[in-house]
Design a protein around this motif. Structure first.
Motif, short mmCIF file in Angstrom:
data_model
loop_
_atom_site.label_atom_id
_atom_site.label_comp_id
_atom_site.label_asym_id
_atom_site.label_seq_id
_atom_site.Cartn_x
_atom_site.Cartn_y
_atom_site.Cartn_z
N ARG A 158 117.93 36.44 -30.48
CA ARG A 158 119.33 36.15 -30.80
C ARG A 158 119.53 34.74 -31.33
N GLY A 159 118.44 33.97 -31.45
CA GLY A 159 118.51 32.71 -32.17
C GLY A 159 118.57 31.45 -31.34
N SER A 160 118.78 31.55 -30.02
CA SER A 160 118.80 30.34 -29.19
C SER A 160 117.38 29.82 -29.00
N GLN A 161 117.22 28.51 -29.02
CA GLN A 161 115.94 27.91 -28.67
C GLN A 161 115.76 28.01 -27.15
N ILE A 162 114.55 28.30 -26.71
CA ILE A 162 114.27 28.43 -25.28
C ILE A 162 113.39 27.28 -24.83
N SER A 163 113.75 26.67 -23.73
CA SER A 163 112.87 25.73 -23.05
C SER A 163 112.57 26.27 -21.66
N TYR A 164 111.38 25.93 -21.16
CA TYR A 164 110.89 26.56 -19.94
C TYR A 164 110.13 25.52 -19.13
N ASP A 165 110.50 25.38 -17.87
CA ASP A 165 109.79 24.46 -16.99
C ASP A 165 108.70 25.24 -16.25
N TYR A 166 107.46 25.00 -16.63
CA TYR A 166 106.33 25.65 -15.98
C TYR A 166 105.94 24.93 -14.69
N SER A 167 106.47 23.72 -14.49
CA SER A 167 106.17 22.89 -13.32
C SER A 167 104.65 22.78 -13.17
N ASP A 168 104.15 22.87 -11.95
CA ASP A 168 102.69 22.94 -11.74
C ASP A 168 102.31 24.25 -11.08
N ASP A 169 103.21 25.26 -11.21
CA ASP A 169 103.03 26.54 -10.52
C ASP A 169 102.70 27.70 -11.45
N ALA A 170 102.68 27.48 -12.75
CA ALA A 170 102.48 28.59 -13.68
C ALA A 170 101.00 28.76 -13.99
N SER A 171 100.53 29.99 -13.89
CA SER A 171 99.15 30.29 -14.26
C SER A 171 99.01 30.29 -15.78
N ARG A 172 97.79 30.25 -16.25
CA ARG A 172 97.56 30.33 -17.69
C ARG A 172 97.97 31.68 -18.25
N ASP A 173 97.94 32.69 -17.41
CA ASP A 173 98.41 34.01 -17.85
C ASP A 173 99.91 33.96 -18.16
N ILE A 174 100.68 33.27 -17.32
CA ILE A 174 102.12 33.15 -17.57
C ILE A 174 102.37 32.33 -18.84
N ILE A 175 101.60 31.27 -19.02
CA ILE A 175 101.75 30.47 -20.24
C ILE A 175 101.49 31.33 -21.48
N GLN A 176 100.41 32.08 -21.45
CA GLN A 176 100.07 32.93 -22.59
C GLN A 176 101.13 33.99 -22.84
N ALA A 177 101.70 34.54 -21.78
CA ALA A 177 102.66 35.63 -21.92
C ALA A 177 104.02 35.16 -22.44
N THR A 178 104.35 33.89 -22.21
CA THR A 178 105.70 33.40 -22.55
C THR A 178 105.72 32.47 -23.75
N ALA A 179 104.61 31.84 -24.07
CA ALA A 179 104.60 30.71 -25.01
C ALA A 179 105.20 31.03 -26.37
N ARG A 180 104.94 32.22 -26.88
CA ARG A 180 105.40 32.52 -28.24
C ARG A 180 106.93 32.61 -28.33
N HIS A 181 107.61 32.70 -27.19
CA HIS A 181 109.06 32.75 -27.19
C HIS A 181 109.70 31.40 -26.87
N VAL A 182 108.87 30.40 -26.53
CA VAL A 182 109.37 29.14 -25.99
C VAL A 182 109.20 28.01 -27.00
N ASP A 183 110.29 27.30 -27.22
CA ASP A 183 110.27 26.14 -28.13
C ASP A 183 109.62 24.93 -27.47
N VAL A 184 110.06 24.59 -26.25
CA VAL A 184 109.49 23.45 -25.53
C VAL A 184 109.14 23.90 -24.11
N GLY A 185 107.91 23.65 -23.70
CA GLY A 185 107.48 23.92 -22.34
C GLY A 185 107.18 22.63 -21.62
#
Length: 305
Positions: A158-185
């Motif tokens: 829908r056009g909004s930029q997404i930012s996501y706080d991965y903190s220090d709790d996100a696995s690399r699997d979560i990063i891989q699954a979400t990254a293509r939708h996220v502008d700034v992590g």
């Protein structure tokens, strides 16, 4: 190193155009046991509040709140600072609460929680009306603690930029699954070595993040994109309370990015915003008496470091 005043920091932030941002997900009361006070908090809520308080931008919050007096307090604060809460879900039960104590060195640390209160049993699921609401804002911010990963593709479409706080709790699997939708992590990397910082930043960008920002506490921060990496130090301030500084750093980076700043400039504004938060009690002030009904919710206790 010369300390900067709150007024000087506000002057720096005043040069940034007003952002448009909605926080989606977590909210809590940070209960200071040594003061018997509880302050509004939670990553998604804090970023929306700082966007409004520090930058004067249009801000909203979407999440799940309880029906106790602590949730009522948060609702009242959001109304007072003009963060829109029209899409908040109000449900029966206790609001999320985290408990903070002073250690032997005078530092604050989280010692217990009520397991998220009503948010422990419920998950935020966005309706078409929610998506229409989010699309009003230039940016949607959420976190690994908000459990809305399945909603990210529809938000991005829908056009909004997404930012996501991965903190220090996100696995690399979560990063891989979400990254293509996220502008700034954003990542918390205070315990990482220089080589680990570089590896994480380049991995996250390689997965599709527009930019990966790694905060290092007193060591400053790094930002990576597809073509460059930039490092920044902190802006020294006579700190009252460091709680919320990371969320305020995020808000400053996002505001500067929306204003067209490059990575180095974004990090500098973020450092100023993070430092300003350290001049406030709690994340951004607005305490309420905690009392026995708060302490009775210490259901999960965290081990000492």
């Amino acid at each position: 190193m010369t300390m900067e005043t709150a007024d000087e920091l506000r002057e720096v932030l005043g040069g940034v155009a007003q952002p448009s941002l909605v926080g989606v997900g977590d909210n809590v009361l940070d209960c200071y046991l040594h003061e018997d006070l509880a302050y509004p908090g939670g990553n998604a809520l804090n970023v929306a509040a700082y966007s409004r308080l520090f930058f004067g931008g249009e801000a909203g919050f979407v999440g799940i709140m309880g029906d106790d007096r602590f949730a009522d307090h948060i609702r009242g604060v959001l109304d007072e600072i003009a963060v829109d809460r029209s899409r908040v879900r109000d449900v029966r039960g206790a609001n999320g609460m985290a408990f903070v104590a002073l250690d032997d060195d005078g530092d604050r640390r989280f010692v217990a929680s009520n397991r998220g209160g009503v948010q422990a049993e419920l998950r935020l699921r966005l309706t078409e009306s929610d998506h229409e609401y989010l699309a009003r804002f230039a940016r949607v911010h959420t976190s690994v603690y908000s459990s809305i990963e399945p909603e990210l593709p529809a938000i991005a479409e829908r056009g909004s930029q997404i930012s996501y706080d991965y903190s220090d709790d996100a696995s690399r699997d979560i990063i891989q699954a979400t990254a293509r939708h996220v502008d700034v992590g954003f990542f918390s990397g205070g315990a990482l070595s220089e080589s680990e910082i570089d590896d994480l930043g380049r991995f996250a960008v390689g997965c599709g993040l527009g930019s990966a920002v790694i905060t290092l506490g007193a060591r400053g921060s790094w930002a990576f994109d597809a073509v460059s990496a930039r490092r920044s130090g902190i802006r020294p301030v006579d700190a009252v309370d460091a709680l919320g500084a990371g969320d305020s750093f995020i808000t400053g980076f996002l505001a500067a990015r929306a204003d067209g700043a490059d990575l180095a400039e974004c990090l500098d504004i973020a450092a100023a915003s993070g430092a300003l938060a350290c001049t406030l009690r709690g994340a951004f002030g607005y305490p309420v008496h905690a009392g026995d009904d708060a302490r009775a919710q210490m259901l999960r206790r965290y081990p000492s470091p």
